[in-house]
Write an enzyme that holds these catalytic residues in place. Structure first.
Site, PDB file in Angstrom:
ATOM      1  N   SER A   1       0.859  -1.181   0.000  1.00  0.00           N
ATOM      2  CA  SER A   1       0.000   0.000   0.000  1.00  0.00           C
ATOM      3  C   SER A   1       0.890   1.225   0.000  1.00  0.00           C
ATOM      4  O   SER A   1       1.970   1.205   0.598  1.00  0.00           O
ATOM      5  CB  SER A   1      -0.891   0.030   1.247  1.00  0.00           C
TER       6      SER A   1
ATOM      7  N   GLU B   1      -0.805  18.805  -6.116  1.00  0.00           N
ATOM      8  CA  GLU B   1      -2.122  18.814  -6.765  1.00  0.00           C
ATOM      9  C   GLU B   1      -3.050  17.726  -6.219  1.00  0.00           C
ATOM     10  O   GLU B   1      -4.090  17.464  -6.807  1.00  0.00           O
ATOM     11  CB  GLU B   1      -1.932  18.628  -8.269  1.00  0.00           C
ATOM     12  N   SER B   2      -2.720  17.045  -5.138  1.00  0.00           N
ATOM     13  CA  SER B   2      -3.546  16.064  -4.425  1.00  0.00           C
ATOM     14  C   SER B   2      -2.800  14.749  -4.158  1.00  0.00           C
ATOM     15  O   SER B   2      -1.860  14.745  -3.388  1.00  0.00           O
ATOM     16  CB  SER B   2      -4.917  15.828  -5.051  1.00  0.00           C
TER      17      SER B   2
ATOM     18  N   HIS C   1      -3.181   0.048  -3.681  1.00  0.00           N
ATOM     19  CA  HIS C   1      -3.225  -1.134  -2.818  1.00  0.00           C
ATOM     20  C   HIS C   1      -3.116  -2.326  -3.762  1.00  0.00           C
ATOM     21  O   HIS C   1      -3.962  -2.481  -4.647  1.00  0.00           O
ATOM     22  CB  HIS C   1      -4.509  -1.183  -1.999  1.00  0.00           C
TER      23      HIS C   1
ATOM     24  N   CYS D   1      -5.916  18.192  -8.425  1.00  0.00           N
ATOM     25  CA  CYS D   1      -6.688  19.434  -8.356  1.00  0.00           C
ATOM     26  C   CYS D   1      -6.300  20.344  -9.511  1.00  0.00           C
ATOM     27  O   CYS D   1      -5.172  20.303  -9.994  1.00  0.00           O
ATOM     28  CB  CYS D   1      -6.410  20.156  -7.041  1.00  0.00           C
TER      29      CYS D   1
END
Lengths: 133, 133
Positions: free
Chosen positions: A55, A62-63, A68, A83
């Site tokens: 994970s 930008e985010s 996973h 974003c």
């Protein structure tokens, strides 16, 4: 900063099993995917599970990008959220699918930060050949 | 491990602006939200942006929680993704919405790892009162 964002959810199946269990490879792939899309990497955190699976997240200006992996099922669950409208999250998602050798992908895009949540179906079947080992 | 997962996307509006810009508060809230849902915390990575805004992730054994906050818009973009059926991601999402004092929330749940992606609309309007300062 505008709240508008694009969130790509990619379900990758029939991936290369060894790569799905290789944390260093996945971490490098995710950083490269972020850079390929033109994002700025801020934080990187990955975790290897016993007996298998990885994970992890790359936080970008930008985010984020997350994974996973389930090597025993050849499956990787991917999110790429960007974003603004400068970056296309599909560039990073395609880069990752290609690197993991995904034989089948299901991809939707969810607009974020603009009001009621709607989902756009992007693709059903896809095939990616692995480009690095 | 089974690939089945539940991914809650929560768009939180009209949140407490000071809390949206308080990285320590958000990090503590996210760890507490994961624990409240019964998850096991593995990695924590948060980033504070200038002049404002916080991005962060808590990786749990069961997947992840993420946030991107936009204090200037009273908006927080939340994802809570849990693998398996032991944990309800809505418990963590509700905990976060409450802690951030969200006046309005849009929530959808996306089943993950089980085939074609479909989205279930969870709720439109909601109101949460802040429980801590």
């Amino acid at each position: 900063m505008d709240t508008m964002g694009r969130h790509v959810i990619a379900e990758l199946w029939k991936c290369n099993i060894e790569k799905l269990n290789d944390m260093a490879f996945i971490e490098r792939t995710f950083v490269d995917a972020a850079l390929e899309a033109g994002a700025e990497v801020r934080e990187v955190a990955f975790h290897k599970f016993a007996p298998q699976g990885v994970s992890g997240v790359v936080i970008i200006s930008e985010s984020h990008l997350t994974i996973h992996s389930f090597p025993e099922h050849g499956y990787a669950s991917i999110d790429v959220y960007t974003c603004g409208d400068r970056i296309d999250p599909n560039v990073a998602a395609d880069f990752i699918a290609n690197a993991l050798g995904a034989g089948r992908s299901e991809v939707v895009e969810v607009p974020r930060g603009i009001g009621p949540i709607e989902v756009m179906q992007k693709s059903g079947e896809g095939s990616y050949s692995s480009t690095s080992s």
